[in-house]
Design a protein around this motif. Sequence first.
Motif, short mmCIF file in Angstrom:
data_model
loop_
_atom_site.label_atom_id
_atom_site.label_comp_id
_atom_site.label_asym_id
_atom_site.label_seq_id
_atom_site.Cartn_x
_atom_site.Cartn_y
_atom_site.Cartn_z
N THR A 317 0.84 -1.20 0.00
CA THR A 317 0.00 0.00 0.00
C THR A 317 0.87 1.25 0.00
O THR A 317 1.81 1.37 0.78
CB THR A 317 -0.90 0.02 1.25
OG1 THR A 317 -1.72 -1.15 1.24
CG2 THR A 317 -1.77 1.26 1.27
N THR A 318 0.58 2.15 -0.92
CA THR A 318 1.34 3.39 -1.00
C THR A 318 0.46 4.56 -0.57
O THR A 318 -0.76 4.43 -0.44
CB THR A 318 1.86 3.63 -2.43
OG1 THR A 318 0.73 3.81 -3.30
CG2 THR A 318 2.70 2.47 -2.90
N LEU A 319 1.09 5.69 -0.42
CA LEU A 319 0.37 6.88 0.04
C LEU A 319 -0.67 7.33 -0.98
O LEU A 319 -1.75 7.81 -0.61
CB LEU A 319 1.38 8.01 0.29
CG LEU A 319 0.88 9.22 1.07
CD1 LEU A 319 0.47 8.81 2.46
CD2 LEU A 319 1.96 10.28 1.13
N ASP A 320 -0.37 7.15 -2.24
CA ASP A 320 -1.27 7.65 -3.29
C ASP A 320 -2.56 6.85 -3.40
O ASP A 320 -3.60 7.40 -3.78
CB ASP A 320 -0.54 7.64 -4.64
CG ASP A 320 0.66 8.58 -4.64
OD1 ASP A 320 0.58 9.62 -3.95
OD2 ASP A 320 1.66 8.28 -5.31
N ASP A 321 -2.50 5.55 -3.09
CA ASP A 321 -3.72 4.74 -3.24
C ASP A 321 -4.32 4.33 -1.91
O ASP A 321 -5.24 3.51 -1.86
CB ASP A 321 -3.44 3.49 -4.09
CG ASP A 321 -2.34 2.61 -3.50
OD1 ASP A 321 -1.80 1.78 -4.24
OD2 ASP A 321 -2.04 2.75 -2.30
N ASP A 322 -3.81 4.89 -0.81
CA ASP A 322 -4.32 4.52 0.51
C ASP A 322 -5.69 5.15 0.73
O ASP A 322 -5.92 6.31 0.41
CB ASP A 322 -3.36 4.99 1.61
CG ASP A 322 -3.77 4.49 2.97
OD1 ASP A 322 -3.96 3.27 3.12
OD2 ASP A 322 -3.90 5.32 3.89
N GLU A 323 -6.59 4.39 1.30
CA GLU A 323 -7.95 4.88 1.59
C GLU A 323 -8.15 5.05 3.09
O GLU A 323 -7.58 4.34 3.87
CB GLU A 323 -8.98 3.90 1.03
CG GLU A 323 -8.93 3.79 -0.49
CD GLU A 323 -9.26 5.09 -1.21
OE1 GLU A 323 -9.96 5.94 -0.60
OE2 GLU A 323 -8.84 5.26 -2.35
#
Length: 323
Positions: A317-323
């Motif tokens: 999980t990366t910062l850009d796609d984290d929910e």
Amino acid sequence: MACLPAHLMDSPPRGAPRDGLDDEQSSPSFASPESSNPSNAMSSCNPLKRPTPDGEQYADFVGRKRHLKAMDFQDLKEFSRLSGQQQSISIYALLLKSNETVNSITPMEAVHHISAALEGRIERAAFLVLADPATPVYVQKGVPVGRVTDYLEKHGLTPEIKNDNSKFPLYKKRSGLRLTHYRNVTKELIGESRGTARDPGEAVPPGDATRKDAVDVLNLTQQILHLGLKAAPDLKLSLPLVARVAWLRWAYQARVATKGEAAPGYWEFVDAQLAEIRTLKKGDIEAMSRTFGRFLNDDFALYGSAFVEDLSTVAPTTLDDDE
């Protein structure tokens, strides 16, 4: 001349007639009890009794007793010379001025506090910046802080706070502090993981690492993930992340070789090396990942092999796609 008691003053000699009356007759006494009291009479003419000091003398006494400053001391003495009416007017004027000063004071605004929910988001975002195998920049140009605050806007940071210059800097500062914390601890883990160099001429046993007491890259990556156990408990090991950690350890050793064991400016050096790789690979993320992957074999030789074949090839999980 000594003072005589009142009952002896103006008295005729003993035995002398009093206005035609003999010794056995006496006229009524109109003297007050006080005048007949010897002690009262003595005190009324006591030459040692000090006179009551005037206002200026008393002001001098009070000023010294209260240890007033020279300017205040002088003001007090000048005040003592005023008449009663003048003193009342001066005091009232002082009260009016004091009231004017109080009314002009601007109340301090309430201190803004980051909510617990956003505090948790800052913690998670700061760690994800570090643990993202595709992170382009770790320290330079304020990019990491910007990534965290952009993330916060998606998770509860309101436009009102974002546009408030008295509040938003608090979030930027907090984000920067947490990013710095994770960088510092990660650098420390990487430095300690390298073990020690073997003595000159010491043979390396078959299958052993070149350096003694080193931590293999898989365990090192797990140690780094443990730093964010509370902030990002869902983050899992992956091959891209392990490869990035191997490259970060290579960068640390390269910095030590030129700047000494403390590796000063390590993260700035990392950013500079990342910029070169991006330029060389024209920003192709997959090509960059393959470059980092090639550092794994060198890492296995230096610090010990690790079984990574079963790891996911998909980035965590990366910062850009984290929910």
